[in-house]
Design an enzyme around this catalytic site. Structure first.
Site, PDB file in Angstrom:
ATOM      1  N   CYS A 135       1.224  -0.812   0.009  1.00  0.00           N
ATOM      2  CA  CYS A 135      -0.373  -0.367  -0.313  1.00  0.00           C
ATOM      3  C   CYS A 135       0.676   1.237  -0.202  1.00  0.00           C
ATOM      4  O   CYS A 135       1.351   1.449   0.801  1.00  0.00           O
ATOM      5  CB  CYS A 135      -1.239  -0.414   1.488  1.00  0.00           C
ATOM      6  N   CYS A 138      -0.504   4.169   1.955  1.00  0.00           N
ATOM      7  CA  CYS A 138      -0.382   3.875   3.484  1.00  0.00           C
ATOM      8  C   CYS A 138       1.220   4.206   3.915  1.00  0.00           C
ATOM      9  O   CYS A 138       1.163   4.685   5.049  1.00  0.00           O
ATOM     10  CB  CYS A 138      -0.869   2.158   4.374  1.00  0.00           C
ATOM     11  N   ASP A 139       2.386   3.605   3.402  1.00  0.00           N
ATOM     12  CA  ASP A 139       3.239   3.321   3.860  1.00  0.00           C
ATOM     13  C   ASP A 139       4.304   4.368   2.961  1.00  0.00           C
ATOM     14  O   ASP A 139       5.629   4.586   3.067  1.00  0.00           O
ATOM     15  CB  ASP A 139       4.319   2.163   3.420  1.00  0.00           C
TER      16      ASP A 139
END
Ligand code: FAD
Ligand code: NAP
Length: 315
Positions: A135, A138-139
């Site tokens: 992701c 997300c990261d």
């Protein structure tokens, strides 16, 4: 007794809920183990949902999905934040078993979508969450101004490589062939991006690192060459597995027919071969795996569930 249990709260589940409740079904519960919205909420951009478009920066998946639950709840859809374990059928009724209880339902729509596949290279599991990610939204920020790698040659890999190129100092796209599966305009944008370097005809042989996380990748090229790529992060986008686990029965068979990939077999009305059971979105056979298509499937399934309940239950 529920009129309808919807399993999954992505675009398919939410649309199913909207059409079923607005059409008149009263007891409709959408079982979504997380926040509603589905996998598109992990996407940094979406530019192909009709009528919803913004030039740079593109609208994010989260922005697209944000208003959907409110619209559904307005017409009476209820959200149970529970993970469904199984769906079974006894006589005319379905039993939906979740991590916190069990429910009887007259009809069920399964919209559990799919989850990212692992590529299978050495060290992938060991460093998952410690440098290996699926992701970018997300990261990605953890790698601000650092070099990262992306594995895959589909739409997800290339779109997320473009997203990462806005944050990271360099993005290596590792792909096992020379041709890309991604849409041509996306490939073009990648080719024009100075921060993206392609490593083609190549795979990841091994991810290595230490207690602090990933330190690098061993890259194996098809021609036999191999080399080290010192990156603290690698994003794996190699496709998805269908989430059909809720349909598994105690004898390991499925409640309805699925194909060899585990995708649920439905007709054009989203009917499975079990009366009162429907499937919609990425989980079904021949799914186009697009938000607009999942939403359309959900609408069809919602209307069909409504007809089914009205025809078969007169109480
Ligand atoms: P999903 O969106 O997968 O939703 C399924 C939901 O079910 C999830 O919220 C999950 O939490 C829930 N669930 C699963 N199992 C259970 C259970 N046992 N109990 C309770 N809840 C459960 N499509 C486009 O059209 N345009 C794009 O630009 C685009 N970009 C994408 C980028 C990325 C990074 C990804 C991953 C996908 C992208 N897609 C795009 C594809 C699109 O997201 C999917 O086709 C779409 O979300 C499918 O919707 P769905 O409702 O079938 O399933
Ligand atoms: P995908 O289209 O299945 O692509 C997966 C990619 O990973 C392919 O390039 C594949 O290589 C590669 N791959 C598979 N297994 C691998 C392994 N073990 N090791 C290394 N590489 C591997 O998956 P996706 O990109 O996630 O897309 C899924 C669906 O969502 C598609 O239908 C896609 O069109 C859709 N989607 C659409 C959009 C959009 O419309 N903008 C955005 C994202 C996703 P090969 O090419 O050699 O097979």
């Amino acid at each position: 007794m529920l009129d309808l249990a919807i399993i999954g709260g992505g675009p398919a589940g939410l649309s199913a809920g909207l059409y079923a409740t607005r059409g008149g079904l009263k007891e409709v519960v959408m079982f979504e183990m997380g926040m509603p919205g589905g996998q598109i909420t992990q996407s940094s951009e979406i530019e192909n949902y009709p009528g919803v478009f913004r030039e740079e920066p593109h609208i994010t998946g989260m922005e697209l999905m944000e208003p959907w639950p409110k619209q559904c709840m307005h017409f009476g859809l209820k959200h149970a934040m529970e993970q469904v374990q199984s769906v079974t059928k006894e006589g005319k009724h379905f039993n939906v078993t979740t991590d916190s209880g069990s429910y009887e339902a007259k009809s069920v729509i399964v919209c559990t979508g799919s989850t990212p596949k692992r590529a299978g290279f050495e060290g992938e599991d060991e460093f998952f969450g410690k440098g290996v990610s699926t992701c970018a939204t997300c990261d990605g920020f953890f790698y601000k101004d650092k070099e990262v790698a992306v594995l895959g040659g589909g739409d997800t890999a290339l779109e997320e490589a473009l997203y990462l190129a806005n944050i990271c100092s360099k993005v290596y796209v590792i792909h096992r062939r020379e041709e890309f599966r991604a849409a041509p305009p996306t490939v073009e944008r990648v080719l024009k991006n100075d921060k993206i370097e392609l490593i083609l005809n190549a795979s990841i042989a091994k991810a290595y690192g230490g207690p602090m996380g990933l330190e690098g990748l061993e890259i194996a090229k098809k021609d036999g060459e191999s080399f080290d790529l010192k990156v603290p992060g690698v994003f794996v986008f190699v496709g998805n597995n269908v989430n059909n686990g809720v349909l598994k029965q105690s004898d390991d068979s499925f409640l309805c027919s699925v194909n060899d990939n585990g995708e649920v077999i439905v007709d054009l009305n989203m009917h499975t071969d079990v009366e009162g059971l429907f499937a919609a979105g990425d989980i079904r056979i021949e799914a186009a795996k697009q938000v607009v298509c999942a939403a359309a499937d959900g609408a069809v399934a919602g209307m069909q569930a409504l007809n089914y309940v009205q025809e078969h239950f007169n109480d």
